[in-house]
Scaffold this motif. Sequence first.
Motif, PDB file in Angstrom:
ATOM      1  N   VAL A 119       0.806  -1.002  -0.130  1.00  0.00           N
ATOM      2  CA  VAL A 119      -0.133  -0.025   0.058  1.00  0.00           C
ATOM      3  C   VAL A 119       1.103   1.227  -0.414  1.00  0.00           C
ATOM      4  O   VAL A 119       2.149   1.697   0.232  1.00  0.00           O
ATOM      5  N   VAL A 120      -0.081   2.140  -0.580  1.00  0.00           N
ATOM      6  CA  VAL A 120       0.630   3.748  -0.440  1.00  0.00           C
ATOM      7  C   VAL A 120       0.409   4.745   0.625  1.00  0.00           C
ATOM      8  O   VAL A 120      -1.440   4.213   0.618  1.00  0.00           O
ATOM      9  N   VAL A 121       0.461   4.959   1.152  1.00  0.00           N
ATOM     10  CA  VAL A 121      -0.009   6.290   2.288  1.00  0.00           C
ATOM     11  C   VAL A 121      -0.244   7.518   2.119  1.00  0.00           C
ATOM     12  O   VAL A 121       0.591   8.051   2.854  1.00  0.00           O
ATOM     13  N   GLU A 122      -1.059   7.975   2.264  1.00  0.00           N
ATOM     14  CA  GLU A 122      -1.639   9.951   2.223  1.00  0.00           C
ATOM     15  C   GLU A 122      -1.892   9.530   3.390  1.00  0.00           C
ATOM     16  O   GLU A 122      -2.629   9.802   4.082  1.00  0.00           O
ATOM     17  N   PHE A 123      -1.304  10.875   3.886  1.00  0.00           N
ATOM     18  CA  PHE A 123      -1.570  10.937   5.970  1.00  0.00           C
ATOM     19  C   PHE A 123      -1.603  12.670   5.956  1.00  0.00           C
ATOM     20  O   PHE A 123      -0.691  13.452   5.779  1.00  0.00           O
ATOM     21  N   GLN A 174       5.827   7.851  12.845  1.00  0.00           N
ATOM     22  CA  GLN A 174       4.085   8.766  13.149  1.00  0.00           C
ATOM     23  C   GLN A 174       2.817   8.221  13.962  1.00  0.00           C
ATOM     24  O   GLN A 174       2.444   7.771  13.655  1.00  0.00           O
ATOM     25  N   MET A 175       2.274   9.165  15.108  1.00  0.00           N
ATOM     26  CA  MET A 175       1.182   8.780  15.403  1.00  0.00           C
ATOM     27  C   MET A 175       0.326   9.677  15.081  1.00  0.00           C
ATOM     28  O   MET A 175       0.424  10.092  14.517  1.00  0.00           O
ATOM     29  N   VAL A 176      -0.810   8.371  15.353  1.00  0.00           N
ATOM     30  CA  VAL A 176      -2.558   9.021  14.624  1.00  0.00           C
ATOM     31  C   VAL A 176      -2.784   9.253  15.898  1.00  0.00           C
ATOM     32  O   VAL A 176      -3.149   8.558  16.817  1.00  0.00           O
ATOM     33  N   GLN A 177      -3.840  10.006  15.203  1.00  0.00           N
ATOM     34  CA  GLN A 177      -5.177  10.898  16.731  1.00  0.00           C
ATOM     35  C   GLN A 177      -6.098  11.021  15.700  1.00  0.00           C
ATOM     36  O   GLN A 177      -6.474  10.838  14.675  1.00  0.00           O
ATOM     37  N   ASN A 178      -7.293  11.278  16.657  1.00  0.00           N
ATOM     38  CA  ASN A 178      -8.492  11.459  16.351  1.00  0.00           C
ATOM     39  C   ASN A 178      -8.465  12.498  15.195  1.00  0.00           C
ATOM     40  O   ASN A 178      -8.572  13.739  15.267  1.00  0.00           O
ATOM     41  N   GLY A 179      -9.562  12.647  14.624  1.00  0.00           N
ATOM     42  CA  GLY A 179     -10.015  13.085  12.720  1.00  0.00           C
ATOM     43  C   GLY A 179      -9.063  13.277  12.480  1.00  0.00           C
ATOM     44  O   GLY A 179      -8.587  13.548  10.967  1.00  0.00           O
ATOM     45  N   ASP A 180      -7.660  12.541  12.020  1.00  0.00           N
ATOM     46  CA  ASP A 180      -6.417  12.579  11.676  1.00  0.00           C
ATOM     47  C   ASP A 180      -7.737  11.839   9.713  1.00  0.00           C
ATOM     48  O   ASP A 180      -8.287  10.883   9.982  1.00  0.00           O
ATOM     49  N   LYS A 181      -6.546  11.991   8.974  1.00  0.00           N
ATOM     50  CA  LYS A 181      -7.145  11.533   7.528  1.00  0.00           C
ATOM     51  C   LYS A 181      -5.774  10.879   6.617  1.00  0.00           C
ATOM     52  O   LYS A 181      -5.457  10.849   6.522  1.00  0.00           O
ATOM     53  N   LEU A 182      -6.388   9.623   6.127  1.00  0.00           N
ATOM     54  CA  LEU A 182      -5.807   8.514   5.997  1.00  0.00           C
ATOM     55  C   LEU A 182      -6.580   8.352   4.185  1.00  0.00           C
ATOM     56  O   LEU A 182      -7.507   8.296   3.923  1.00  0.00           O
ATOM     57  N   GLU A 183      -5.141   7.975   3.518  1.00  0.00           N
ATOM     58  CA  GLU A 183      -5.929   7.770   2.181  1.00  0.00           C
ATOM     59  C   GLU A 183      -5.059   6.284   1.728  1.00  0.00           C
ATOM     60  O   GLU A 183      -3.835   6.757   1.803  1.00  0.00           O
ATOM     61  N   ILE A 184      -5.819   5.275   1.968  1.00  0.00           N
ATOM     62  CA  ILE A 184      -4.631   4.051   1.643  1.00  0.00           C
ATOM     63  C   ILE A 184      -4.712   3.746   0.232  1.00  0.00           C
ATOM     64  O   ILE A 184      -6.126   3.289  -0.174  1.00  0.00           O
ATOM     65  N   VAL A 185      -3.795   3.859  -0.354  1.00  0.00           N
ATOM     66  CA  VAL A 185      -4.830   2.866  -1.934  1.00  0.00           C
ATOM     67  C   VAL A 185      -3.623   1.759  -2.094  1.00  0.00           C
ATOM     68  O   VAL A 185      -1.565   1.438  -1.839  1.00  0.00           O
ATOM     69  N   THR A 186      -4.086   0.527  -2.924  1.00  0.00           N
ATOM     70  CA  THR A 186      -3.217  -0.800  -2.429  1.00  0.00           C
ATOM     71  C   THR A 186      -2.921  -0.741  -4.067  1.00  0.00           C
ATOM     72  O   THR A 186      -3.641  -0.523  -4.532  1.00  0.00           O
ATOM     73  N   ILE A 187      -1.771  -1.551  -3.917  1.00  0.00           N
ATOM     74  CA  ILE A 187      -0.972  -1.881  -5.690  1.00  0.00           C
ATOM     75  C   ILE A 187      -1.133  -2.942  -5.849  1.00  0.00           C
ATOM     76  O   ILE A 187      -1.000  -3.723  -5.337  1.00  0.00           O
ATOM     77  N   VAL A 188      -2.054  -2.892  -6.948  1.00  0.00           N
ATOM     78  CA  VAL A 188      -2.460  -3.917  -7.647  1.00  0.00           C
ATOM     79  C   VAL A 188      -1.211  -4.497  -8.833  1.00  0.00           C
ATOM     80  O   VAL A 188      -0.584  -3.839  -9.666  1.00  0.00           O
ATOM     81  N   GLY A 189      -0.376  -5.757  -9.020  1.00  0.00           N
ATOM     82  CA  GLY A 189       0.442  -6.017 -10.637  1.00  0.00           C
ATOM     83  C   GLY A 189      -0.545  -6.360 -11.587  1.00  0.00           C
ATOM     84  O   GLY A 189      -1.874  -6.958 -11.087  1.00  0.00           O
ATOM     85  N   GLY A 190       0.165  -6.149 -12.781  1.00  0.00           N
ATOM     86  CA  GLY A 190      -0.533  -6.879 -14.038  1.00  0.00           C
ATOM     87  C   GLY A 190       0.521  -6.465 -15.055  1.00  0.00           C
ATOM     88  O   GLY A 190       1.329  -5.826 -14.984  1.00  0.00           O
ATOM     89  N   GLY A 191      -0.394  -6.571 -15.801  1.00  0.00           N
ATOM     90  CA  GLY A 191      -0.389  -6.098 -17.084  1.00  0.00           C
ATOM     91  C   GLY A 191      -0.818  -6.531 -18.730  1.00  0.00           C
ATOM     92  O   GLY A 191      -2.325  -6.610 -18.664  1.00  0.00           O
ATOM     93  N   SER A 192      -0.142  -6.305 -19.618  1.00  0.00           N
ATOM     94  CA  SER A 192      -1.009  -6.484 -20.383  1.00  0.00           C
ATOM     95  C   SER A 192      -0.604  -7.660 -21.479  1.00  0.00           C
ATOM     96  O   SER A 192      -0.240  -8.742 -21.200  1.00  0.00           O
TER      97      SER A 192
END
Length: 71
Positions: A36-40, A53-71
């Motif tokens: 995953v890639v995390v935007e904090f 990095q400590m997480v507190q009430n109200g923090d915002k995370l965007e978590i993107v899962t890395i997906v492998g693949g190809g053509s």
Amino acid sequence: MATLTIQVNGAERTVEASPSTLACVVERLGHHPKLVVVEFNGLILTPERWAEQMVQNGDKLEIVTIVGGGS
């Protein structure tokens, strides 16, 4: 048990508060840290910083899962 209320990908989530490092929160949410890639609160943090990095009430995370693949 103490909890934190945070935003994850736009949805409110409640997670266990102790310990409340970003690394622990990401794992509690069921994500594998190497897949995953995390935007904090608007900043993309490298996994090396998650343990500090400590997480507190109200923090915002965007978590993107890395997906492998190809053509």
